[in-house]
Design a protein around this motif. Structure first.
Motif, mmCIF file in Angstrom:
data_model
loop_
_atom_site.group_PDB
_atom_site.id
_atom_site.type_symbol
_atom_site.label_atom_id
_atom_site.label_comp_id
_atom_site.label_asym_id
_atom_site.label_seq_id
_atom_site.Cartn_x
_atom_site.Cartn_y
_atom_site.Cartn_z
ATOM 1 N N THR A 193 55.196 91.385 104.300
ATOM 2 C CA THR A 193 55.849 92.459 103.537
ATOM 3 C C THR A 193 56.318 91.936 102.187
ATOM 4 O O THR A 193 56.223 92.622 101.163
ATOM 5 C CB THR A 193 57.064 93.015 104.320
ATOM 6 N N ALA A 194 56.810 90.694 102.192
ATOM 7 C CA ALA A 194 57.358 90.106 100.967
ATOM 8 C C ALA A 194 56.284 89.935 99.893
ATOM 9 O O ALA A 194 56.597 89.846 98.702
ATOM 10 C CB ALA A 194 57.999 88.760 101.286
ATOM 11 N N PHE A 218 57.461 83.641 105.297
ATOM 12 C CA PHE A 218 56.653 83.856 106.501
ATOM 13 C C PHE A 218 56.319 85.326 106.735
ATOM 14 O O PHE A 218 55.868 85.703 107.807
ATOM 15 C CB PHE A 218 57.422 83.325 107.725
ATOM 16 N N CYS A 219 56.556 86.163 105.730
ATOM 17 C CA CYS A 219 56.443 87.607 105.955
ATOM 18 C C CYS A 219 55.486 88.253 104.958
ATOM 19 O O CYS A 219 55.647 88.108 103.746
ATOM 20 C CB CYS A 219 57.834 88.220 105.835
ATOM 21 N N CYS A 225 60.064 95.179 100.514
ATOM 22 C CA CYS A 225 61.365 94.573 100.837
ATOM 23 C C CYS A 225 62.003 94.039 99.567
ATOM 24 O O CYS A 225 61.324 93.539 98.677
ATOM 25 C CB CYS A 225 61.188 93.450 101.854
ATOM 26 N N ALA A 234 68.253 89.836 107.785
ATOM 27 C CA ALA A 234 67.879 88.461 107.422
ATOM 28 C C ALA A 234 69.128 87.623 107.148
ATOM 29 O O ALA A 234 69.017 86.485 106.684
ATOM 30 C CB ALA A 234 66.969 88.491 106.197
ATOM 31 N N GLY A 260 61.172 96.694 111.075
ATOM 32 C CA GLY A 260 59.881 96.769 110.390
ATOM 33 C C GLY A 260 60.009 96.270 108.958
ATOM 34 O O GLY A 260 60.706 95.285 108.692
ATOM 35 N N MET A 261 59.370 96.954 108.039
ATOM 36 C CA MET A 261 59.432 96.515 106.640
ATOM 37 C C MET A 261 60.819 96.770 106.064
ATOM 38 O O MET A 261 61.423 97.811 106.303
ATOM 39 C CB MET A 261 58.386 97.291 105.829
ATOM 40 N N GLY A 262 61.303 95.798 105.279
ATOM 41 C CA GLY A 262 62.569 95.992 104.583
ATOM 42 C C GLY A 262 63.748 95.323 105.258
ATOM 43 O O GLY A 262 63.676 94.899 106.416
ATOM 44 N N GLU A 263 64.830 95.230 104.503
ATOM 45 C CA GLU A 263 66.086 94.664 105.020
ATOM 46 C C GLU A 263 67.046 95.835 105.269
ATOM 47 O O GLU A 263 67.576 96.435 104.326
ATOM 48 C CB GLU A 263 66.651 93.677 103.984
ATOM 49 N N LEU A 288 64.097 91.588 99.656
ATOM 50 C CA LEU A 288 64.306 90.145 99.842
ATOM 51 C C LEU A 288 62.934 89.471 99.931
ATOM 52 O O LEU A 288 61.906 90.136 99.986
ATOM 53 C CB LEU A 288 65.099 89.877 101.117
ATOM 54 N N TYR A 289 62.970 88.149 99.959
ATOM 55 C CA TYR A 289 61.698 87.430 100.032
ATOM 56 C C TYR A 289 61.775 86.359 101.116
ATOM 57 O O TYR A 289 62.632 85.486 101.074
ATOM 58 C CB TYR A 289 61.392 86.773 98.678
ATOM 59 N N CYS A 290 60.868 86.456 102.083
ATOM 60 C CA CYS A 290 60.762 85.408 103.101
ATOM 61 C C CYS A 290 59.321 84.915 103.086
ATOM 62 O O CYS A 290 58.382 85.727 103.080
ATOM 63 C CB CYS A 290 61.091 85.949 104.491
#
Ligand code: SF4
Length: 342
Positions: free
Chosen positions: A122-123, A119-120, A113, A194, A158-161, A115-117
């Motif tokens: 994927t990040a 709680f995720c 991804c 997001a 799923g994964m990604g924005e 972006l960065y979260c």
């Protein structure tokens, strides 16, 4: 030399132009399109009604290697997850869920991804880039062939924005909805974000006919900043202002507010009231999701706090659902997808 397009990247019009360009009759385009998008046949050599000359052109001009199924996991609750390896060693995960008697595929739009979260999962992995339209679609097609059941619902969650890969995602949605494809209804395709404001503006201005799900998670700038780097660029106040001013362009019941419940962070009675008020103003429904991937000192809330928050939001007279996401045991629940399963 430019990269070869993926076999599933082209719409019917583009196939027609290609077929005419290599000196054949236009009706061949529809035959090829149906092999790919109706029969989900990704092996060009098996297009039995297509002349060898056309097949050879396609094999030469397109990227025709299907995504590799590296791992296929099955949860005790019926959820399934596949780790795919795509072109250039891009890894993505895709989830098959049975939700309210509907077969839903949760599709990735990027490998990793951008972006960065907090709680995720994927990040935490490497960002490997956008997926093409074909790479988005083949997750659905390969999964459907393996499970052998109808797909009724697709969520790009799923994964990604997704809105950072806008054109490829929208083209994939159009092909999923196509009469000669899986013909998935407009109301059964959801694009999630997001809160990428330029992408949301484009989505609304273009009058995209699909559902939009926006991850809000907090209406407080400081709290949201702690958990989502999207808040730095597109503060929640700007997002809310834009949505309220443009709510007439959002068709009723097309907007969902996603709200992750994080114990000790965003579950006060004031949070519940503000959230309920916003949903009311936007005619949106709310999905409450308990935290799955715990981080720092933040934990998944207990059932009592989940219920209290749910009731407080519901009290505002809005449509609210408690979506404890399935597939936890195979790390397929919300926030648990990563680019490589070990
Ligand atoms: S939650 Fe979505 S936007 Fe945030 S890091 Fe994960 S995949 Fe990216």
């Amino acid at each position: 030399m430019a990269d070869k397009p993926h076999l599933l990247d082209l719409n019917l019009q583009e196939w027609s132009e290609y077929i005419i360009g290599i000196g054949h009759k236009k009706y061949r385009a529809r035959q090829i399109f149906e092999w790919l998008h109706t029969h989900l046949e990704l092996d060009v050599t098996r297009f039995s009604n297509i002349p060898d000359d056309i097949k050879n052109h396609i094999l030469n001009d397109f990227y025709t290697t299907p995504a590799k199924v590296v791992k296929h996991l099955k949860s005790t609750d019926g959820t399934e997850k596949i780790l795919f390896e795509m072109k250039d060693q891009k890894f993505v995960e895709t989830v098959w869920l049975k939700l309210r008697n509907r077969n839903t595929v949760c599709v990735s739009s990027q490998a990793g991804c951008s972006l960065y979260c907090e709680f995720c999962m994927t990040a935490k992995g490497k960002f490997q880039g956008n997926l093409s339209t074909g790479e988005i679609l083949e997750q659905v097609y390969i999964f459907k062939r393996l499970v052998g059941e109808t797909v009724n619902n697709v969520v790009i969650m799923g994964m990604g924005e997704p809105l950072m890969n806008y054109d490829a995602v929208m083209k994939a949605c159009n092909l999923l909805n196509h009469d000669f494809g899986l013909n998935i209804g407009l109301r059964r395709i959801t694009v999630s974000t997001a809160g990428v404001l330029p992408g949301i503006k484009k989505f609304i201005n273009n009058e995209e006919p699909y559902n939009l799900a926006i991850s809000v998670h907090s209406l407080n700038h400081d709290v949201r900043l702690k958990i989502m780097d999207a808040e730095k660029k597109w503060p929640i106040s700007d997002l809310v202002k834009y949505l309220i001013e443009n709510k007439h362009n959002l068709k009723k019941n097309k907007l969902t507010i996603e709200y992750l419940m994080i114990g000790g962070l965003n579950m006060t009675s004031r949070d519940a009231k503000e959230l309920g008020y916003l949903a009311q103003k936007l005619d949106a429904k709310i999905n409450l999701i308990p935290l799955n991937f715990e981080f720092d000192d933040y934990k998944r809330p207990d059932e009592k706090s989940i219920d209290a928050f749910f009731q407080a939001v519901k009290h505002c007279g809005v449509q609210v659902f408690n979506r404890s996401s399935p597939g936890y045991d195979i790390q397929a629940a919300c926030g648990m997808l990563k680019y490589q399963t070990v």
